[in-house]
Scaffold this motif. Structure first.
Motif, PDB file in Angstrom:
ATOM      1  N   PRO A 156      -2.707 -28.959  19.542  1.00 52.18           N
ATOM      2  CA  PRO A 156      -3.723 -28.124  18.906  1.00 52.18           C
ATOM      3  C   PRO A 156      -3.704 -26.702  19.464  1.00 52.18           C
ATOM      4  O   PRO A 156      -3.639 -26.511  20.681  1.00 52.18           O
ATOM      5  CB  PRO A 156      -5.044 -28.829  19.264  1.00 52.18           C
ATOM      6  CG  PRO A 156      -4.742 -29.677  20.444  1.00 52.18           C
ATOM      7  CD  PRO A 156      -3.282 -30.011  20.388  1.00 52.18           C
ATOM      8  N   VAL A 157      -3.757 -25.711  18.573  1.00 56.80           N
ATOM      9  CA  VAL A 157      -3.701 -24.310  18.999  1.00 56.80           C
ATOM     10  C   VAL A 157      -4.125 -23.421  17.821  1.00 56.80           C
ATOM     11  O   VAL A 157      -4.076 -23.849  16.665  1.00 56.80           O
ATOM     12  CB  VAL A 157      -2.273 -23.943  19.475  1.00 56.80           C
ATOM     13  CG1 VAL A 157      -1.278 -23.969  18.334  1.00 56.80           C
ATOM     14  CG2 VAL A 157      -2.228 -22.597  20.186  1.00 56.80           C
ATOM     15  N   ILE A 158      -4.563 -22.211  18.150  1.00 60.81           N
ATOM     16  CA  ILE A 158      -4.869 -21.228  17.098  1.00 60.81           C
ATOM     17  C   ILE A 158      -4.008 -19.994  17.287  1.00 60.81           C
ATOM     18  O   ILE A 158      -3.915 -19.469  18.398  1.00 60.81           O
ATOM     19  CB  ILE A 158      -6.351 -20.770  17.162  1.00 60.81           C
ATOM     20  CG1 ILE A 158      -7.280 -21.871  16.675  1.00 60.81           C
ATOM     21  CG2 ILE A 158      -6.586 -19.535  16.308  1.00 60.81           C
ATOM     22  CD1 ILE A 158      -8.670 -21.376  16.307  1.00 60.81           C
ATOM     23  N   TYR A 159      -3.377 -19.534  16.206  1.00 64.25           N
ATOM     24  CA  TYR A 159      -2.753 -18.212  16.206  1.00 64.25           C
ATOM     25  C   TYR A 159      -3.630 -17.300  15.376  1.00 64.25           C
ATOM     26  O   TYR A 159      -4.010 -17.642  14.258  1.00 64.25           O
ATOM     27  CB  TYR A 159      -1.330 -18.275  15.620  1.00 64.25           C
ATOM     28  CG  TYR A 159      -0.386 -19.015  16.525  1.00 64.25           C
ATOM     29  CD1 TYR A 159       0.193 -18.390  17.618  1.00 64.25           C
ATOM     30  CD2 TYR A 159      -0.104 -20.357  16.305  1.00 64.25           C
ATOM     31  CE1 TYR A 159       1.039 -19.072  18.482  1.00 64.25           C
ATOM     32  CE2 TYR A 159       0.738 -21.055  17.153  1.00 64.25           C
ATOM     33  CZ  TYR A 159       1.304 -20.408  18.240  1.00 64.25           C
ATOM     34  OH  TYR A 159       2.127 -21.090  19.090  1.00 64.25           O
ATOM     35  N   GLU A 160      -3.964 -16.154  15.965  1.00 63.45           N
ATOM     36  CA  GLU A 160      -4.838 -15.206  15.281  1.00 63.45           C
ATOM     37  C   GLU A 160      -4.064 -13.931  15.010  1.00 63.45           C
ATOM     38  O   GLU A 160      -3.419 -13.407  15.923  1.00 63.45           O
ATOM     39  CB  GLU A 160      -6.045 -14.899  16.176  1.00 63.45           C
ATOM     40  CG  GLU A 160      -7.051 -13.953  15.551  1.00 63.45           C
ATOM     41  CD  GLU A 160      -8.120 -13.531  16.559  1.00 63.45           C
ATOM     42  OE1 GLU A 160      -9.220 -14.093  16.525  1.00 63.45           O
ATOM     43  OE2 GLU A 160      -7.812 -12.643  17.389  1.00 63.45           O
ATOM     44  N   GLY A 186      -3.851 -30.502  15.892  1.00 69.13           N
ATOM     45  CA  GLY A 186      -3.559 -31.552  16.870  1.00 69.13           C
ATOM     46  C   GLY A 186      -3.218 -32.838  16.135  1.00 69.13           C
ATOM     47  O   GLY A 186      -3.253 -32.884  14.907  1.00 69.13           O
ATOM     48  N   SER A 187      -2.888 -33.879  16.864  1.00 66.75           N
ATOM     49  CA  SER A 187      -2.456 -35.124  16.226  1.00 66.75           C
ATOM     50  C   SER A 187      -3.480 -36.236  16.401  1.00 66.75           C
ATOM     51  O   SER A 187      -3.963 -36.480  17.502  1.00 66.75           O
ATOM     52  CB  SER A 187      -1.116 -35.556  16.826  1.00 66.75           C
ATOM     53  OG  SER A 187      -0.790 -36.861  16.413  1.00 66.75           O
ATOM     54  N   VAL A 188      -3.781 -36.920  15.284  1.00 66.91           N
ATOM     55  CA  VAL A 188      -4.657 -38.089  15.348  1.00 66.91           C
ATOM     56  C   VAL A 188      -3.940 -39.221  16.099  1.00 66.91           C
ATOM     57  O   VAL A 188      -4.481 -39.801  17.037  1.00 66.91           O
ATOM     58  CB  VAL A 188      -5.032 -38.568  13.918  1.00 66.91           C
ATOM     59  CG1 VAL A 188      -5.752 -39.915  13.962  1.00 66.91           C
ATOM     60  CG2 VAL A 188      -5.885 -37.527  13.206  1.00 66.91           C
ATOM     61  N   GLY A 189      -2.703 -39.492  15.711  1.00 65.46           N
ATOM     62  CA  GLY A 189      -2.069 -40.739  16.141  1.00 65.46           C
ATOM     63  C   GLY A 189      -1.051 -40.662  17.252  1.00 65.46           C
ATOM     64  O   GLY A 189      -0.585 -41.699  17.734  1.00 65.46           O
ATOM     65  N   GLN A 190      -0.668 -39.432  17.685  1.00 64.71           N
ATOM     66  CA  GLN A 190       0.273 -39.329  18.803  1.00 64.71           C
ATOM     67  C   GLN A 190       0.167 -37.937  19.451  1.00 64.71           C
ATOM     68  O   GLN A 190       1.067 -37.113  19.360  1.00 64.71           O
ATOM     69  CB  GLN A 190       1.718 -39.552  18.320  1.00 64.71           C
ATOM     70  CG  GLN A 190       2.701 -39.787  19.439  1.00 64.71           C
ATOM     71  CD  GLN A 190       4.131 -39.603  18.955  1.00 64.71           C
ATOM     72  OE1 GLN A 190       4.579 -38.489  18.742  1.00 64.71           O
ATOM     73  NE2 GLN A 190       4.844 -40.708  18.781  1.00 64.71           N
TER      74      GLN A 190
END
Ligand code: ZN
Length: 243
Positions: A156-160, A186-190
């Motif tokens: 998970p990350v944000i590019y602005e 981001g990932s739910v399962g891994q």
């Protein structure tokens, strides 16, 4: 402007326990709309169940590379052997109807000010990874909505973008006007950011608020199913490490 609250789920990867925990949390948070940024299947042991859950919610879903290769008879030479092994296994778990569903998913989708893509808008069919500001910059050339959500890296990350592109950690952020955002859910399962909890994002367009949620789930059950299916042990192990 849509007054609802979106849940953005990505890289579910056949992890039924994680998906169930995330959907429960989303309901408790008052989510009204569900969106999936791709890779419903691959890696874990419940592809058909996860696919049906996503399909039943009628959520908008774009096609990830695993969704693509699990529904097309294309060579898996470019894949890591671990991933190729599971794609091959997954192809055999799905009905022709479920394969047709994956095949029918679009690479990109636009809805009320939001763009969705699994990898990057810079040649999405090539499945390139956005890990740095340079790769994000190439993506922003093609983004004409203020917000775009993606997956693929499981981080998970944000590019602005306001002039030059900045990389920001994603926790909770209120989006500024006149800027563009490329946000990895981001990932739910891994998850691969070192935190084994399931990840997803809640977006409230009216408040311009983006929030990363981390949800614990029973990893041991998912691992047990991976082993019972005869899938590689490393895929079970990595879940508890978040790598
Ligand atoms: Zn993925």
């Amino acid at each position: 402007m849509h007054a609802g609250k979106y849940a953005l789920l990505g890289d579910v990867h056949s992890n039924l326990e994680a998906l169930t925990a995330v959907l429960k949390d989303a309901r408790e948070q008052g989510v009204t709309d569900y969106i999936c940024v791709g890779d419903v299947v691959g890696y874990n042991a419940d592809p058909a169940e996860c696919l049906e859950m996503i399909r039943e919610m009628c959520c908008v879903c774009v096609r990830g590379n695993h969704d693509h290769y699990c529904s097309h008879d294309e060579s898996l030479d470019d894949f890591h052997p671990l991933a190729a092994n599971v794609i091959d296994w997954t192809r055999r778990q799905l009905t022709s109807d479920q394969i047709a569903y994956l095949k029918g998913l679009r690479l990109t989708h636009k809805l009320s000010g939001i763009t969705l893509v699994h990898s990057t808008l810079d040649m999405p069919e090539k499945w390139g990874y956005v890990f740095d500001t340079l790769e994000a910059e190439a993506h922003f050339n093609y983004q004409n909505t203020s917000v775009c959500f993606y997956g693929h890296t499981h981080v998970p990350v944000i590019y602005e973008k306001e002039g030059r592109v900045k990389r920001k950690t994603l926790t909770s952020l209120s989006l500024g006007l006149g800027r563009k955002y490329f946000i990895n859910t981001g990932s739910v399962g891994q998850p691969r950011d070192g935190d084994p909890r399931a990840a997803y994002v809640i977006y409230s367009p009216t408040e311009r608020l983006v929030e990363l949620r981390r949800i614990p789930y029973d990893i041991a059950i998912t691992q047990e199913k991976i082993r019972a299916a005869g899938l590689p042990e490393r895929l079970a192990k990595r879940l508890e490490l978040g790598r």
